[in-house]
Write a protein that holds these residues in place. Structure first.
Motif, PDB file in Angstrom:
ATOM      1  N   GLU A  17       1.699   7.742   3.149  1.00 33.10           N
ATOM      2  CA  GLU A  17       1.362   7.786   1.694  1.00 33.10           C
ATOM      3  C   GLU A  17       2.590   7.378   0.843  1.00 33.10           C
ATOM      4  O   GLU A  17       2.478   6.431  -0.091  1.00 33.10           O
ATOM      5  CB  GLU A  17       0.821   8.963   1.285  1.00 33.10           C
ATOM      6  CG  GLU A  17      -0.620   9.514   1.653  1.00 33.10           C
ATOM      7  CD  GLU A  17      -0.844  10.811   1.388  1.00 33.10           C
ATOM      8  OE1 GLU A  17      -0.209  11.678   0.572  1.00 33.10           O
ATOM      9  OE2 GLU A  17      -2.155  11.188   2.020  1.00 33.10           O
ATOM     10  N   ILE A  18       3.876   7.853   1.152  1.00 36.15           N
ATOM     11  CA  ILE A  18       4.855   7.488   0.354  1.00 36.15           C
ATOM     12  C   ILE A  18       5.366   6.244   0.489  1.00 36.15           C
ATOM     13  O   ILE A  18       5.505   5.233  -0.280  1.00 36.15           O
ATOM     14  CB  ILE A  18       6.156   8.111   0.761  1.00 36.15           C
ATOM     15  CG1 ILE A  18       6.024   9.974   0.429  1.00 36.15           C
ATOM     16  CG2 ILE A  18       7.591   7.935   0.609  1.00 36.15           C
ATOM     17  CD1 ILE A  18       6.878  10.758   1.019  1.00 36.15           C
ATOM     18  N   ALA A  20       3.123   3.706   1.166  1.00 34.30           N
ATOM     19  CA  ALA A  20       2.165   2.821   0.557  1.00 34.30           C
ATOM     20  C   ALA A  20       2.681   2.776  -0.913  1.00 34.30           C
ATOM     21  O   ALA A  20       2.386   1.417  -1.578  1.00 34.30           O
ATOM     22  CB  ALA A  20       0.598   3.503   0.367  1.00 34.30           C
ATOM     23  N   GLN A  21       2.875   3.663  -1.693  1.00 34.50           N
ATOM     24  CA  GLN A  21       3.612   3.583  -2.981  1.00 34.50           C
ATOM     25  C   GLN A  21       4.682   2.793  -3.244  1.00 34.50           C
ATOM     26  O   GLN A  21       4.651   1.895  -4.079  1.00 34.50           O
ATOM     27  CB  GLN A  21       3.825   5.271  -3.487  1.00 34.50           C
ATOM     28  CG  GLN A  21       2.428   5.788  -3.576  1.00 34.50           C
ATOM     29  CD  GLN A  21       1.414   5.343  -4.171  1.00 34.50           C
ATOM     30  OE1 GLN A  21       1.562   4.627  -5.240  1.00 34.50           O
ATOM     31  NE2 GLN A  21       0.284   5.366  -3.645  1.00 34.50           N
ATOM     32  N   ILE A  22       5.627   2.733  -1.973  1.00 35.29           N
ATOM     33  CA  ILE A  22       6.745   1.944  -1.995  1.00 35.29           C
ATOM     34  C   ILE A  22       6.209   0.614  -1.820  1.00 35.29           C
ATOM     35  O   ILE A  22       6.816  -0.442  -2.672  1.00 35.29           O
ATOM     36  CB  ILE A  22       7.930   2.559  -0.964  1.00 35.29           C
ATOM     37  CG1 ILE A  22       8.473   3.857  -1.338  1.00 35.29           C
ATOM     38  CG2 ILE A  22       8.988   1.481  -1.034  1.00 35.29           C
ATOM     39  CD1 ILE A  22       9.227   4.399  -0.469  1.00 35.29           C
ATOM     40  N   ALA A  24       3.449  -0.769  -2.701  1.00 32.95           N
ATOM     41  CA  ALA A  24       2.763  -1.205  -3.911  1.00 32.95           C
ATOM     42  C   ALA A  24       3.913  -1.486  -5.194  1.00 32.95           C
ATOM     43  O   ALA A  24       3.591  -2.638  -5.577  1.00 32.95           O
ATOM     44  CB  ALA A  24       1.772  -0.264  -4.389  1.00 32.95           C
ATOM     45  N   ARG A  25       4.830  -0.772  -5.233  1.00 36.78           N
ATOM     46  CA  ARG A  25       5.754  -0.791  -6.138  1.00 36.78           C
ATOM     47  C   ARG A  25       6.776  -2.255  -5.842  1.00 36.78           C
ATOM     48  O   ARG A  25       7.302  -2.750  -6.792  1.00 36.78           O
ATOM     49  CB  ARG A  25       6.467   0.268  -6.419  1.00 36.78           C
ATOM     50  CG  ARG A  25       7.420   0.484  -7.665  1.00 36.78           C
ATOM     51  CD  ARG A  25       7.893   1.728  -7.923  1.00 36.78           C
ATOM     52  NE  ARG A  25       8.781   2.360  -6.966  1.00 36.78           N
ATOM     53  CZ  ARG A  25       8.550   2.951  -5.918  1.00 36.78           C
ATOM     54  NH1 ARG A  25       7.615   3.773  -5.897  1.00 36.78           N
ATOM     55  NH2 ARG A  25       9.451   3.469  -5.144  1.00 36.78           N
ATOM     56  N   THR A  31      10.733  -3.368   0.438  1.00 36.76           N
ATOM     57  CA  THR A  31      10.522  -2.215   0.829  1.00 36.76           C
ATOM     58  C   THR A  31      11.525  -2.227   2.285  1.00 36.76           C
ATOM     59  O   THR A  31      11.031  -3.347   3.203  1.00 36.76           O
ATOM     60  CB  THR A  31       9.199  -1.717   1.325  1.00 36.76           C
ATOM     61  OG1 THR A  31       8.522  -1.864  -0.047  1.00 36.76           O
ATOM     62  CG2 THR A  31       9.199  -0.547   2.007  1.00 36.76           C
ATOM     63  N   GLN A  39      12.848   8.306   0.707  1.00 37.15           N
ATOM     64  CA  GLN A  39      11.632   8.808  -0.085  1.00 37.15           C
ATOM     65  C   GLN A  39      11.047  10.037   0.409  1.00 37.15           C
ATOM     66  O   GLN A  39      10.625  10.966  -0.047  1.00 37.15           O
ATOM     67  CB  GLN A  39      10.684   8.078  -0.661  1.00 37.15           C
ATOM     68  CG  GLN A  39      11.435   6.940  -1.471  1.00 37.15           C
ATOM     69  CD  GLN A  39      11.439   7.546  -2.984  1.00 37.15           C
ATOM     70  OE1 GLN A  39      10.570   8.362  -3.466  1.00 37.15           O
ATOM     71  NE2 GLN A  39      12.449   7.367  -3.542  1.00 37.15           N
ATOM     72  N   ASP A 102      -3.986   3.023  -9.358  1.00 36.11           N
ATOM     73  CA  ASP A 102      -3.254   3.596  -8.070  1.00 36.11           C
ATOM     74  C   ASP A 102      -3.745   2.582  -6.874  1.00 36.11           C
ATOM     75  O   ASP A 102      -3.632   2.851  -5.781  1.00 36.11           O
ATOM     76  CB  ASP A 102      -3.534   5.120  -7.831  1.00 36.11           C
ATOM     77  CG  ASP A 102      -4.886   5.454  -7.781  1.00 36.11           C
ATOM     78  OD1 ASP A 102      -5.821   4.518  -8.124  1.00 36.11           O
ATOM     79  OD2 ASP A 102      -5.287   6.546  -7.286  1.00 36.11           O
ATOM     80  N   SER A 103      -4.407   1.423  -7.413  1.00 37.01           N
ATOM     81  CA  SER A 103      -5.030   0.424  -6.500  1.00 37.01           C
ATOM     82  C   SER A 103      -3.745   0.303  -5.363  1.00 37.01           C
ATOM     83  O   SER A 103      -2.935  -0.276  -5.836  1.00 37.01           O
ATOM     84  CB  SER A 103      -5.486  -0.647  -7.098  1.00 37.01           C
ATOM     85  OG  SER A 103      -5.864  -1.606  -5.851  1.00 37.01           O
ATOM     86  N   LEU A 104      -4.149   0.317  -4.137  1.00 33.72           N
ATOM     87  CA  LEU A 104      -3.321  -0.292  -3.178  1.00 33.72           C
ATOM     88  C   LEU A 104      -3.646  -1.653  -2.743  1.00 33.72           C
ATOM     89  O   LEU A 104      -3.024  -2.557  -2.053  1.00 33.72           O
ATOM     90  CB  LEU A 104      -3.128   0.678  -1.939  1.00 33.72           C
ATOM     91  CG  LEU A 104      -2.626   2.064  -2.141  1.00 33.72           C
ATOM     92  CD1 LEU A 104      -2.410   2.857  -0.868  1.00 33.72           C
ATOM     93  CD2 LEU A 104      -1.066   1.736  -2.742  1.00 33.72           C
TER      94      LEU A 104
END
Length: 188
Positions: A17-18, A20-22, A24-25, A31, A39, A102-104
């Protein structure tokens, strides 16, 4: 390797999950496994206990996002019987997915050019599988014979997949935009 424990599975899920957020950002290229480890509070060697590689993790996240999107779209379409209503339900659902804050799905789909060729081939294969849902929907439409259904599908999906670039909340809802898109594609 012993089977994962509940605690190990939970920790892996948290790391994924972490990550995925990285992704995405920062995108694929921006990354690093070090970013993910920092993280997640996991040291380098321990991270590889949970995650095989950056490439494998990105493919997993991409496929998971498409699996979830495909399931949501299939569920929305299943309640409709008219071919145009089915297409509109699919378009509205895909817009909801693409435009969610929050779309991935959108960041994962937009990183195709950043990944190594072997990873890109895996992503494209899964994307093509996802598009089978739209192939089937479009095959059921009463389109004139002069319309190439492959071109039609690609134009429709390009429009839907780029919505995050042009959509601004306010005037029309996502469902109304989907209805407009289907109306335009129906009368084109």
């Amino acid at each position: 390797m012993p089977p994962p424990t509940d605690e190990g599975s939970s920790r892996r899920r948290q790391i994924v999950e972490i990550a995925a957020q990285i992704f995405a950002r920062k995108g694929y290229r921006g990354t690093s496994m070090r970013d993910i480890g920092e993280q997640a509070g996991v040291l380098g060697g321990s991270l590889y206990h949970h995650i095989k590689s950056k490439d494998a993790l990105f493919v997993e996240l991409h496929n998971s996002a498409l699996d979830a999107a495909e399931a949501r779209i299939a569920q929305a379409v299943a309640t409709q019987h008219d071919p145009w209503a089915r297409l509109e339900a699919a378009c509205a659902t895909l817009l909801d997915i693409q435009l969610a804050p929050d779309s991935l799905t959108t960041p994962m789909m937009n990183d195709f050019r950043e990944v190594p060729d072997a990873v890109r081939a895996q992503l494209i294969a899964r994307r093509d599988g996802f598009e089978n849902l739209f192939r089937a929907l479009i095959a059921d439409l009463p389109l004139p014979a002069r319309i190439d259904r492959s071109v039609y599908r690609n134009l429709l999906l390009t429009q839907l997949n780029s919505a995050a670039d042009w959509y601004r909340p306010g005037r029309l809802t996502r469902a109304e935009i989907a209805a407009q898109i289907v109306t335009i594609f129906r009368h084109a």
